[in-house]
Design an enzyme around this catalytic site. Structure first.
Site, PDB file in Angstrom:
ATOM      1  N   SER A   1     -58.807 -17.220 -10.905  1.00 13.95           N
ATOM      2  CA  SER A   1     -60.016 -17.393 -11.703  1.00 13.95           C
ATOM      3  C   SER A   1     -60.889 -18.451 -11.051  1.00 13.95           C
ATOM      4  O   SER A   1     -60.397 -19.336 -10.337  1.00 13.95           O
ATOM      5  CB  SER A   1     -59.652 -17.821 -13.130  1.00 13.95           C
TER       6      SER A   1
ATOM      7  N   TYR B   1     -54.914 -23.901 -17.742  1.00 12.14           N
ATOM      8  CA  TYR B   1     -55.352 -22.628 -17.156  1.00 12.14           C
ATOM      9  C   TYR B   1     -55.864 -22.828 -15.731  1.00 12.14           C
ATOM     10  O   TYR B   1     -55.523 -22.068 -14.819  1.00 12.14           O
ATOM     11  CB  TYR B   1     -56.432 -22.028 -18.050  1.00 12.14           C
TER      12      TYR B   1
ATOM     13  N   LYS C   1     -54.246 -21.266 -12.318  1.00 12.11           N
ATOM     14  CA  LYS C   1     -55.025 -20.370 -11.466  1.00 12.11           C
ATOM     15  C   LYS C   1     -55.172 -20.917 -10.053  1.00 12.11           C
ATOM     16  O   LYS C   1     -55.149 -20.158  -9.076  1.00 12.11           O
ATOM     17  CB  LYS C   1     -56.394 -20.113 -12.093  1.00 12.11           C
TER      18      LYS C   1
END
EC number: 1.1.1.-
Length: 317
Positions: free
Chosen positions: A168, A181, A185
């Site tokens: 991401s 997160y 990623k």
């Protein structure tokens, strides 16, 4: 250099036909994973779809693949399980081998537990790292070992293997409220680059996609889909991502390895590696602490304070 028939690599082909290939797609019950599984099946691949049991029970992905890809000779097999558990990764590999062998892995499964860093619990951190980073690692490791062993007996020591891992832009930017997160990623990107360097010698191509797609997981970020005119497509439709995954999973991507792509609407952006901004060299064999302090202080005093390693410009494009 433009590729022509005279200079094209022997490994390079324009075909995206996946007939006879077996793919594993995680997080495939809904959203992006479901769309990717359908996209690979439409090109002829048999697809092992994975998600947690409750999601698969509520999903029509296996039936949809059967209906949409029957003419291509594709089918789907469901394997329920938590991708952060080794047993699930082992079962996915075994299922693919039972169907003829593992050719393609699309790691897509993910969750979010957004929270400001100072409020984030151990459980919120661990859950996101487990599903994203550990989940990617377990299946990537299984695939890597399988392809390496297969290459030992292959003519020329090369096999067909495609690994598409889902990172991401969060891993390049570090958004506020997504420390877990973003870290997961960023780790996925590094994992994939390492895999690409280790497996390229065996003919395996490993690449990263950073999709902007409207799914249940990103609903709070992107909101509801807008009304679009007939014949048009939502810029955040997963279908935009599917087109890239179909390419990266195919024989046509034989020369694409260790790359990072951002997908947004009709745009596919190839991301370049970080570049050196400035090197500070001591006059002698080592820096005097006082001199280094003065040098760095003076440099940053004239530099935009908002500029950091965070790739925020990518988000504006």
């Amino acid at each position: 250099m433009k590729l022509t028939e005279s200079n094209r690599s022997p490994r390079t082909t324009n075909t995206t036909d996946l007939s006879g290939k077996v793919a594993v797609v995680t997080g495939a019950a809904a959203g992006l994973g479901r769309a990717e599984a359908l996209g690979l099946a439409r090109l002829g691949a048999t697809v092992v779809v994975n998600d947690v049991a409750s999601a698969l029970d509520a999903s029509d992905v296996v039936d949809e693949i059967g209906a949409a890809a029957a003419d291509a000779g594709a089918k789907a097999v469901a394997v329920a399980g938590d991708i952060s558990q080794r047993a699930t990764a082992d079962e996915l590999l075994a299922s693919a081998v039972g169907l003829g062998g593992l050719d393609i892995v699309v790691n897509n499964a993910g969750i979010t537990r957004d929270r400001m860093l100072f409020n984030m619990s151990d459980e919120e951190w661990d859950a996101v790292i487990a599903v994203h980073l550990r989940g990617h690692f377990l299946l990537t490791r299984n695939a890597a070992a399988y392809w390496r062993d297969k290459a030992k007996d292959a003519e020329g020591g090369s096999v067909f293997g495609r690994l598409v891992n889902t990172s991401s832009e969060a891993g390049l930017v570090g958004p506020v409220g997504q420390a877990n997160y973003a870290a997961a990623k960023a780790g996925i990107t590094a994992l994939t680059l390492s895999a690409a360097r280790a497996l390229g010698r065996y003919g395996v191509c490993a690449n990263v996609i950073c999709p902007r797609a409207r799914t249940a997981m990103t609903a709070d970020v992107f909101g509801a889909a807008p009304d679009v005119e007939a014949g048009q497509i939502d810029p955040l439709s997963p279908q935009h991502v599917v087109s890239l995954v179909q390419f990266l999973a195919s024989p046509a991507a034989a020369e694409v390895n260790g790359q990072v792509f951002i997908v947004y609407g009709p745009q596919v952006t190839l991301v370049s590696p970080p570049h050196m901004e400035r090197r500070f060299s001591a006059d002698g064999t080592s820096w005097d602490p006082t001199e280094l302090t003065a040098t760095l202080r003076d440099y940053f005093a004239g530099r935009d304070p908002e500029q950091s390693f965070s790739a925020t410009d990518l988000m504006r494009q």
